[in-house]
Design an enzyme around this catalytic site. Structure first.
Site, PDB file in Angstrom:
ATOM      1  N   GLU A   8       0.878  -1.159   0.000  1.00 39.79           N
ATOM      2  CA  GLU A   8       0.000   0.000   0.000  1.00 39.79           C
ATOM      3  C   GLU A   8       0.920   1.214   0.000  1.00 39.79           C
ATOM      4  O   GLU A   8       1.837   1.279   0.824  1.00 39.79           O
ATOM      5  CB  GLU A   8      -0.867   0.026   1.267  1.00 39.79           C
ATOM      6  CG  GLU A   8      -1.854   1.195   1.231  1.00 39.79           C
ATOM      7  CD  GLU A   8      -2.568   1.463   2.545  1.00 39.79           C
ATOM      8  OE1 GLU A   8      -2.197   0.840   3.555  1.00 39.79           O
ATOM      9  OE2 GLU A   8      -3.481   2.317   2.552  1.00 39.79           O
TER      10      GLU A   8
ATOM     11  N   ARG B 287       5.424 -13.024   9.246  1.00 41.87           N
ATOM     12  CA  ARG B 287       6.252 -11.858   8.989  1.00 41.87           C
ATOM     13  C   ARG B 287       7.501 -11.947   9.835  1.00 41.87           C
ATOM     14  O   ARG B 287       7.527 -12.546  10.904  1.00 41.87           O
ATOM     15  CB  ARG B 287       5.480 -10.591   9.308  1.00 41.87           C
ATOM     16  CG  ARG B 287       5.257 -10.317  10.793  1.00 41.87           C
ATOM     17  CD  ARG B 287       5.226  -8.822  11.088  1.00 41.87           C
ATOM     18  NE  ARG B 287       4.705  -8.048   9.994  1.00 41.87           N
ATOM     19  CZ  ARG B 287       3.445  -7.594   9.920  1.00 41.87           C
ATOM     20  NH1 ARG B 287       2.610  -7.834  10.880  1.00 41.87           N
ATOM     21  NH2 ARG B 287       3.062  -6.884   8.895  1.00 41.87           N
TER      22      ARG B 287
ATOM     23  N   LYS C  85       4.594   0.260   9.650  1.00 41.18           N
ATOM     24  CA  LYS C  85       4.594   1.554   8.952  1.00 41.18           C
ATOM     25  C   LYS C  85       4.005   2.656   9.827  1.00 41.18           C
ATOM     26  O   LYS C  85       4.453   3.790   9.782  1.00 41.18           O
ATOM     27  CB  LYS C  85       3.825   1.437   7.629  1.00 41.18           C
ATOM     28  CG  LYS C  85       4.671   0.852   6.523  1.00 41.18           C
ATOM     29  CD  LYS C  85       4.051   1.096   5.158  1.00 41.18           C
ATOM     30  CE  LYS C  85       3.142  -0.043   4.775  1.00 41.18           C
ATOM     31  NZ  LYS C  85       2.606   0.080   3.404  1.00 41.18           N
TER      32      LYS C  85
END
Length: 553
Positions: free
Chosen positions: A33, A257, A267
């Site tokens: 994104e 992850r 983020k």
RNA sequence: UGACCCAUGGUGUAAUGGUAACACUACUGAUUUUGGUUCAGUCAUUUAUGGUUCGAAUCCAUAUGGGUCAACCA
């Protein structure tokens, strides 16, 4: 001599799919994104997705998941493209979820026509209440049974901008009592009168992740849609939508992850550090972002190697940042040019050196036979590191001390004769004599010394600023601690030495070259460097056995 | 008090019913004109309890521990 490496679970799935003829080639995608910069965690995903199609027939797309115009920006799109390229990967198609807004809109209409989606006028609060909880079923909305015609009319008017933000949503009609919360009539579209970085003001309704991601995968005929573990519960909805829409059946697979200690990879948190000026920007060399690591001096090879070594699996993990450091040292040791820089100078005067000066030669890289040599000026007044001299040394101190001999790297063996102190009693300079026949390369002195020091000639030295970095956080997992993660920021993460003394060839340093400041660590020129003002970033230090020894006692 | 995912040295990852291994870390020692590099070596591992089997890290059951899920974020 290719050593047999075992397959990770995704490679196993792919090999099986290829073997049984389900696919002849595969298609993966990296779907960021554009609402922030890429970080080391993304590097894993990039290496995974692109690595798979390097290993097996097929290709990888770069697709921006840009369905939320309020957080997304073109600046991020550009940085992401730069980072992926820098890491050494090429995508087949550059796509945006926003490329598919028309198709997605048609898909929504199709669902409405099948009686599988409805427009809900409930507020966000009302919907939250009706959603139930993981242990309690939800309740049907009073708008759930609108007719297909009414839903169609309302949805078209939503698109036409007749309603304000938040007043209505389009929801899938699944099951409000479903055990999986995501299947309790998930929102498909919401109204946002916001300017989109690519579609401008064309749309005022935007699809949610669940109604964009899987559909985009399908449109691109992605065979293996790889994402992280938190999307496991989404898979059921992912499959449901593909089935009801009767579109290409992409399949989603999840892996854990990668977390790295002493930093954060979120983020949202990284954005906070930037916005609140705890760092100088997304590319601050202390940041775990790709751009930060790049500026810090990490090489793409070392990051790829790191991702390769940590592998892929489904279990929670916390990777030691020491492994990343090992990978970069391993690469830099092979490619870095050796240079001498004194950080904290102590003047050495060689009392028996009668010449004005002379030019010495030193190898650029002992690991590289073809690396050549460079010239280094030598004279009677030199700087060595303060820590390389001790008036009263402990045993096993192989450096300079009264009466003790050391070699000056690529130059001569010197012996300390006298310590000069100022009025305050601090050491101002050290007087030595050199052994003329001990010259590097033509040493006939027969003297063996244990220590070798780096040095620069006082009158030839050039000034440089050196920025030393330490871990950004004091604790392994800042997110896991009490209170705000920013309370655990390491106040000593940046140390600036405004005047270090560098050997003259460094005057021509470039952004591309990597340097090893001998006995100090690996360094790279910073982008803030200017003619006449050199600035170097420390990438990582050398392993320091002596520091360990000192610490022990 | 639900569902789902996961559990192998300090860390990460293998072993795909048949001798628990590789890398990093740590620690020894050798080499070294970087206390770097390189080389040799050492320490250290299957969450627990049952079951299936000639044989289980692997299959089954239960327990325990960790994670995820109730954004008009992705």
């Amino acid at each position: 001599m290719s050593e047999e490496r075992s397959l990770n679970f995704l490679e196993e799935i792919i090999e099986e799919d290829l073997k049984n003829g389900k696919y002849k080639s595969i298609v993966t995608r990296f779907p960021p994104e554009p609402n922030g910069y890429l970080h080391i965690g993304h590097a894993s995903s990039i290496c995974l997705n692109f690595g798979l199609t390097q290993k097996y027939p097929g290709y990888t797309n770069l697709r921006f998941d840009d369905t939320n115009p309020v957080t997304e920006e073109t600046e991020y799109v550009e940085s992401i493209k730069e980072d992926v390229k820098w890491l050494g990967f090429e995508w087949k198609h550059e796509r945006f979820a926003s490329d598919y807004f028309d198709t997605l809109y048609e898909y929504a209409l199709k669902l409405i026509d099948k009686g599988l989606a409805y427009v809900d006028d409930s507020t966000a609060e009302e919907m939250a209440v009706m959603k139930g909880s993981p242990t309690e079923p939800g309740k049907d909305s009073i708008y759930r049974d609108r007719t297909i015609a009414e839903n169609r009319d309302l949805f078209v008017r939503m698109k036409n901008g007749e309603y304000p933000d938040g007043s209505r949503t389009l929801r899938a009609k699944i099951d409000m009592a479903h055990i999986n919360m995501l299947m309790r009539d998930p929102i498909l579209y919401r109204i946002k009168h916001a300017h989109h970085h690519r579609t401008g003001d064309k749309w005022c309704i935007y699809p949610m992740y669940d109604f964009a991601h899987g559909q985009s995968d399908s449109i691109e005929e992605i065979t293996h849609s790889i994402c992280t573990l938190e999307f496991v519960p989404h898979r059921e909805l992912y499959d449901w939508l593909i089935e009801k829409l009767e579109i290409y059946p992409s399949r989603q697979y999840e892996f854990a992850r990668r977390n790295i200690n002493y930093t954060v990879t979120s983020k949202r948190k990284l954005l906070q550090l930037v916005n609140e000026n705890h760092v100088t920007g997304w590319d601050d060399p202390r940041m775990p972002t790709i751009s930060g690591l790049r500026r810090r001096g990490y090489t793409p090879d070392s990051i790829r190697e790191f991702c390769d070594r940590i592998g892929v699996a489904k279990r929670e993990n916390m990777v030691d940042v020491g492994l990343l450091e090992f990978c970069v040292r391993e690469h830099l040791n092979r490619i870095a040019l050796r240079r001498m820089v004194v950080f904290d100078p102590l003047k050495v005067v060689i009392t028996n050196y009668t010449g004005e000066e002379e030019i010495l030669h030193s190898e650029n890289n002992p690991e590289d036979e073809k690396g050549g040599t460079r010239e280094i000026p030598f004279s009677a007044e030199l700087y060595i590191e303060k820590e390389d001299f001790m008036e009263n040394p402990p045993k096993k101190y192989f450096r300079l001390a009264p009466g003790q001999m050391v070699r000056l790297k690529s130059a001569y063996i010197i012996k300390c004769d006298e310590v000069i102190k100022d009025a305050a009693g601090t050491i101002a300079e050290v007087r030595c004599t050199y052994i003329p026949e001990s010259k590097s390369g033509s040493d006939t002195s027969g003297i063996n010394v244990k220590g070798t020091l780096h040095w620069v000639s006082v009158k030839h030295a050039i000034n440089a600023e050196v920025r030393l970095y330490d871990r950004l956080f004091k604790v392994e997992d800042p997110t896991d601690e009490e209170g705000d993660f920013k309370e655990y920021l390491n106040p000593g993460s940046l140390e600036i030495l405004s005047t270090a003394y560098a050997e003259p060839v460094l005057k021509n340093a470039t952004l591309e070259e990597r340097y090893q400041f001998i006995r100090k660590g690996y360094f790279v020129l910073d982008k803030e460097s200017a003619p006449g003002k050199l600035v170097f970033n420390k990438t990582v230090g050398l392993k320091d056995a002596w520091a360990k020894e000192v610490k022990k006692s």
